[in-house]
Design a protein around this motif. Structure first.
Motif, PDB file in Angstrom:
ATOM      1  N   ARG A   1      45.228  43.749 103.466  1.00 23.03           N
ATOM      2  CA  ARG A   1      45.548  44.311 102.151  1.00 23.03           C
ATOM      3  C   ARG A   1      44.633  45.496 101.857  1.00 23.03           C
ATOM      4  O   ARG A   1      43.419  45.403 101.943  1.00 23.03           O
TER       5      ARG A   1
ATOM      6  N   ASP B   1      47.668  48.854  97.165  1.00 21.66           N
ATOM      7  CA  ASP B   1      49.053  48.464  96.927  1.00 21.66           C
ATOM      8  C   ASP B   1      49.860  48.323  98.212  1.00 21.66           C
ATOM      9  O   ASP B   1      51.090  48.279  98.173  1.00 21.66           O
ATOM     10  N   HIS B   2      49.169  48.264  99.359  1.00 24.37           N
ATOM     11  CA  HIS B   2      49.874  48.166 100.638  1.00 24.37           C
ATOM     12  C   HIS B   2      49.239  47.104 101.533  1.00 24.37           C
ATOM     13  O   HIS B   2      48.062  46.765 101.371  1.00 24.37           O
ATOM     14  N   TYR B   3      50.045  46.600 102.438  1.00 25.96           N
ATOM     15  CA  TYR B   3      49.546  45.866 103.591  1.00 25.96           C
ATOM     16  C   TYR B   3      49.610  46.805 104.782  1.00 25.96           C
ATOM     17  O   TYR B   3      50.629  47.489 104.992  1.00 25.96           O
ATOM     18  N   VAL B   4      48.544  46.831 105.581  1.00 26.40           N
ATOM     19  CA  VAL B   4      48.515  47.657 106.789  1.00 26.40           C
ATOM     20  C   VAL B   4      48.745  46.740 107.975  1.00 26.40           C
ATOM     21  O   VAL B   4      47.938  45.858 108.268  1.00 26.40           O
TER      22      VAL B   4
ATOM     23  N   LYS C   1      52.043  51.031 106.844  1.00 27.30           N
ATOM     24  CA  LYS C   1      51.749  50.715 105.445  1.00 27.30           C
ATOM     25  C   LYS C   1      53.008  50.191 104.746  1.00 27.30           C
ATOM     26  O   LYS C   1      53.964  50.930 104.512  1.00 27.30           O
ATOM     27  N   VAL C   2      52.959  48.886 104.415  1.00 27.04           N
ATOM     28  CA  VAL C   2      54.085  48.211 103.770  1.00 27.04           C
ATOM     29  C   VAL C   2      53.709  47.931 102.314  1.00 27.04           C
ATOM     30  O   VAL C   2      52.688  47.289 102.062  1.00 27.04           O
ATOM     31  N   PRO C   3      54.495  48.391 101.352  1.00 25.62           N
ATOM     32  CA  PRO C   3      54.171  48.130  99.953  1.00 25.62           C
ATOM     33  C   PRO C   3      54.050  46.636  99.661  1.00 25.62           C
ATOM     34  O   PRO C   3      54.830  45.818 100.163  1.00 25.62           O
TER      35      PRO C   3
END
Length: 390
Positions: free
Chosen positions: A146, A149-152, A220-222
């Motif tokens: 985390r 505001d994103h998961y990498v 990068k996933v919101p």
């Protein structure tokens, strides 16, 4: 137990047959009847046709585009689609992800994704298996940390069906470490157009490209695309893999291929006589017909009387195991009837690829995988042994 259809159910079957007869493009039916797999454009086109009636996602609520059909009506619909034959709606969209979003997703996720899933405006694939984490899914190592505001996301998925077609993937990723390896896993929806994603084809023994490797490099996933709670993705995975029993035996598929085998036996000749004149072949066809009927009745028993002496889950293993065996037997019979013609390998885009024998060898080879996907036969036997013997 009487498994005869009620008048309403019989009327529904007739309605489905009439709809398919009227709306299924004949070129698609002809190709699939010859044994060719449905193309992407075939699936998209016919799923949208079905969606006009709410039949693309027939068990969903009407507000999301479904028809709220019961188990029996769903089985009738699936059976008729197989027997037509017609392209099946995307299992990833309709059977897997849609019901999961209704249970674990936010209202915003449901409102945004569900209509698109039903109409196949978005094509999803499943990012679960990894090198070293297939049957032992909880051993997955693809990570997601985390950052604001994103998961990498970093890691690799493998055996990802239709990833080369797909717009999005639903993935299991590790967001934390815990003593129990099932903990610390999260469920993410990933747009496959994001930077850092690479898809590499895997060509299987049948010469087809349906499988892929998918690589994630600092993707990068919101955070808004997290489904359920962080670290509780295993709950999502169990629900997704265990919530579908209708049509698990693929009775309609077995029946359609057996009908095709009969057609070949009446058409092909040996020493000037139709193959169907052979008493041994007629006996083999009769045995397969009886086995398919028994499979069909077993499927009805699971739907209408799920509380059996084995229990519903073990009963589903009976269907998966026996359904796989019958599918493989029928496909092998069709290839055997074709004789040397079945051994000719033709690429799907080459001259002569529309010949009726062209897909037989690839289809035979692909059928061997049915013993693995959806739960390996050895695992089904373990489940049955535990249920029967304790």
């Amino acid at each position: 137990m009487d498994f005869a259809l009620t008048p309403a159910q019989a009327a529904f079957r007739n309605d489905v047959r009439a709809f398919i007869q009227e709306r299924l493009p004949q070129d698609i039916r002809k190709r699939m009847r010859a044994g060719h797999p449905a193309r992407k454009q075939d699936v998209v086109l016919f799923q949208r046709i079905l969606n006009e009636r709410g039949w693309a996602a027939p068990h969903w609520p009407r507000k999301y585009g479904g028809a709220e059909l019961g188990q029996v009506e769903r089985l009738i619909l699936v059976d008729e689609l197989f027997r037509a034959p017609a392209p099946m709606p995307s299992i990833f969209n309709v059977v897997m992800l849609g019901p999961l979003l209704m249970k674990f997703g936010t209202p915003e996720q449901c409102d945004h994704f569900l209509p698109k899933l039903a109409n196949l405006d978005l094509w999803f694939c499943q990012g679960f298996s990894e090198p070293g984490a297939g049957s032992d899914l909880a051993a997955l190592r693809t990570s997601a940390r985390r950052e604001g505001d994103h998961y990498v996301v970093n890691g690799q998925k493998i055996w990802t069906s239709t990833a080369h077609y797909a717009d999005w993937a639903f993935c299991l990723v590790r967001t934390g470490q815990a003593a129990r390896k099932q903990d610390g896993i999260s469920f993410l929806l990933v747009d496959l157009r994001l930077p850092g994603i690479r898809i590499r084809p895997i060509v299987s023994i049948d010469g087809a490209h349906s499988l892929n490797e998918v690589f994630f490099d600092e993707v990068k996933v919101p955070v808004e695309h997290l489904v359920g709670e962080e670290g509780r993705g295993w709950d999502c995975a169990k629900f997704l893999l265990g919530n579908e029993r209708t049509g698990i035996a693929n009775v309609g598929l077995c029946r359609e291929r057996l009908d095709f085998a009969r057609e070949l036996a009446r058409t092909l000749t040996q020493n000037g006589r139709p193959l169907i004149d052979d008493a041994g072949l007629r006996a083999e066809l009769a045995v397969l017909d009886a086995e398919i009927r028994a499979l069909e009745i077993t499927n009805w028993r699971l739907l209408l009387a799920p509380e059996t002496s084995l229990g519903g889950a073990a009963f589903a293993s009976v269907l998966k195991l026996k359904g796989t065996e019958i599918q493989q037997e029928v496909v092998a019979l069709v290839a055997r009837l074709a004789g040397p013609a079945a051994l000719e390998r033709r690429a799907s885009d080459s001259a002569g690829s529309e010949h009726w024998a062209a897909p037989l060898a690839p289809r035979y080879l692909q059928s061997r995988a049915a013993s693995i996907y959806g739960g390996a036969s050895e695992i089904q036997k373990d489940i049955l042994a535990k249920a029967a013997l304790g």
